[in-house]
Design an enzyme around this catalytic site. Structure first.
Site, PDB file in Angstrom:
ATOM      1  N   ASP A 133     -21.137 -15.677 -35.782  1.00 19.75           N
ATOM      2  CA  ASP A 133     -20.499 -15.158 -34.571  1.00 19.75           C
ATOM      3  C   ASP A 133     -20.945 -15.978 -33.364  1.00 19.75           C
ATOM      4  O   ASP A 133     -22.058 -16.521 -33.352  1.00 19.75           O
ATOM      5  CB  ASP A 133     -20.887 -13.696 -34.344  1.00 19.75           C
ATOM      6  CG  ASP A 133     -20.245 -12.769 -35.374  1.00 19.75           C
ATOM      7  OD1 ASP A 133     -19.221 -13.144 -35.960  1.00 19.75           O
ATOM      8  OD2 ASP A 133     -20.786 -11.660 -35.580  1.00 19.75           O
TER       9      ASP A 133
ATOM     10  N   TYR B  96     -30.921 -13.092 -42.624  1.00 20.15           N
ATOM     11  CA  TYR B  96     -30.658 -12.773 -41.224  1.00 20.15           C
ATOM     12  C   TYR B  96     -31.774 -11.888 -40.677  1.00 20.15           C
ATOM     13  O   TYR B  96     -32.175 -10.913 -41.319  1.00 20.15           O
ATOM     14  CB  TYR B  96     -29.334 -12.030 -41.070  1.00 20.15           C
ATOM     15  CG  TYR B  96     -28.129 -12.785 -41.556  1.00 20.15           C
ATOM     16  CD1 TYR B  96     -27.426 -13.625 -40.705  1.00 20.15           C
ATOM     17  CD2 TYR B  96     -27.683 -12.662 -42.879  1.00 20.15           C
ATOM     18  CE1 TYR B  96     -26.306 -14.329 -41.149  1.00 20.15           C
ATOM     19  CE2 TYR B  96     -26.578 -13.367 -43.336  1.00 20.15           C
ATOM     20  CZ  TYR B  96     -25.890 -14.194 -42.464  1.00 20.15           C
ATOM     21  OH  TYR B  96     -24.797 -14.894 -42.914  1.00 20.15           O
TER      22      TYR B  96
ATOM     23  N   ASP C 182     -21.553  -5.144 -31.628  1.00 21.14           N
ATOM     24  CA  ASP C 182     -22.690  -5.900 -31.113  1.00 21.14           C
ATOM     25  C   ASP C 182     -22.730  -5.763 -29.592  1.00 21.14           C
ATOM     26  O   ASP C 182     -21.927  -5.028 -28.993  1.00 21.14           O
ATOM     27  CB  ASP C 182     -22.646  -7.366 -31.557  1.00 21.14           C
ATOM     28  CG  ASP C 182     -21.449  -8.142 -30.994  1.00 21.14           C
ATOM     29  OD1 ASP C 182     -20.764  -7.632 -30.084  1.00 21.14           O
ATOM     30  OD2 ASP C 182     -21.211  -9.267 -31.471  1.00 21.14           O
TER      31      ASP C 182
ATOM     32  N   ARG D  24     -23.160  -6.920 -38.393  1.00 16.68           N
ATOM     33  CA  ARG D  24     -22.701  -5.916 -37.426  1.00 16.68           C
ATOM     34  C   ARG D  24     -22.289  -4.614 -38.128  1.00 16.68           C
ATOM     35  O   ARG D  24     -22.485  -3.521 -37.600  1.00 16.68           O
ATOM     36  CB  ARG D  24     -21.538  -6.479 -36.611  1.00 16.68           C
ATOM     37  CG  ARG D  24     -21.960  -7.535 -35.598  1.00 16.68           C
ATOM     38  CD  ARG D  24     -20.745  -8.085 -34.850  1.00 16.68           C
ATOM     39  NE  ARG D  24     -19.903  -8.910 -35.686  1.00 16.68           N
ATOM     40  CZ  ARG D  24     -18.579  -8.967 -35.602  1.00 16.68           C
ATOM     41  NH1 ARG D  24     -17.928  -8.210 -34.725  1.00 16.68           N
ATOM     42  NH2 ARG D  24     -17.895  -9.762 -36.386  1.00 16.68           N
TER      43      ARG D  24
END
Length: 304
Positions: free
Chosen positions: A47, A75, A89, A181
């Site tokens: 993203d 992550y 987010d 997310r």
């Protein structure tokens, strides 16, 4: 006869530490320009607000992109508790809030449901296609979609630290197609407190690690210089999850022409996917059958 591509025949991987505020496509375009490369692509979108490992494949390395895309990725991300947003987010608008705050023990307990094989609904603002359109284009028009859940393998998901009354740091290792997310959104809903991603960083992707990645600003600083070439890693790194089969020069010549070629094997099963190498350099990817590799992809780096 086809038109010759402009630029240099550069083959390999340039692993970039992507900063926030830059799209993955912009990173790829910058790398291709900085190296004067004929061809480039990335293995797994980040993203725009996310940071970390973005592996850019150059030239013939683009043929190995699917193997990095399918590899496990790690992550680290902070979840802000108490609010849900339109984008799941911090870049989105807050659409609902909650005063509830779970304990660390409650968070630890809830994480168990997100490990192993799970089904995950992508965010409204995502690149999945709905009737031929990207979901984020539809979402920008204010339409709420019912997106289908998709399978995801979560190898691990751990609570690293409670960074504040309203924030928690998590680490996830997952397979292809995972949306961090969605984890934050669904975890917040399960805990009854709501949640969204405050920040996100990909720390490794397959064989590529953030510690060894080139900062994005250095791509600009080293553009069009021989020093930038020194950061290019071998295309063979994209094949680490496949067995390697050595071959001789005559076998390599057949494989490069798209024909089955003899390889040396001791433990590869009949019908298994593998790659052939001459002096450690990739020649072809294919299916192993009775002493030969039947190629599905052939590398042309010997022409560069």
């Amino acid at each position: 006869m086809g038109r010759k591509r402009k630029g240099r025949a550069v083959h390999g991987w340039l692993v970039v530490d992507k900063p926030a505020g830059v799209t993955s496509t912009a990173v790829v375009n910058k790398v291709r320009w900085a190296l004067g490369a004929q061809k480039a692509g990335h293995a797994g979108t980040l993203d725009p607000d996310a940071t970390g490992v973005l592996a850019v494949a150059l030239g013939e390395a683009t043929k190995t992109v699917p193997y990095i895309t399918d590899a496990l990725k790690c992550y680290r991300f902070e979840v802000r508790l108490g609010a849900s947003t339109t984008t799941d987010d911090a870049s989105g608008e807050v659409i609902e809030t909650s005063d509830a705050r779970p304990t660390d023990a409650e968070i630890e307990s809830a994480l168990a449901a997100y490990r192993g094989d799970i089904m995950q609904v992508p965010p409204q603002f995502s690149a999945v296609k709905v009737d031929g359109e990207r979901a984020y284009d539809i979402a920008r028009e204010g339409e709420v979609m019912e997106l289908a859940a998709r399978p995801l393998w979560v190898d691990s998901l751990d609570l690293i630290e409670r960074t504040g009354p309203d924030t928690v740091l998590l680490e996830m290792v997952c397979g292809k197609g995972g949306y961090v997310r969605s984890i934050a959104r669904d975890l917040g809903a399960d805990l009854g407190c709501l949640g969204h991603v405050a920040w996100l960083r990909r720390t490794w992707s397959g064989p590529f690690e953030a510690e060894a990645a080139l900062p994005f600003d250095q791509v600009d600083a080293l553009a069009q210089t021989p020093e930038l070439d020194t950061h290019i890693q071998p295309l063979e790194l994209g094949l680490e999850d496949l067995p390697m089969l050595p071959c001789a020069a005559d076998g390599a010549a057949k494989l490069r022409n798209g024909n089955p070629g003899m390889v040396f094997s001791s433990d590869v099963d009949y019908g298994e996917e593998a790659w052939a190498a001459l002096d450690g350099k990739a020649v072809a990817i294919g299916t192993y059958r009775s002493g030969e590799l039947h190629p599905s992809k052939v590398f042309q780096t010997f022409q560069s």
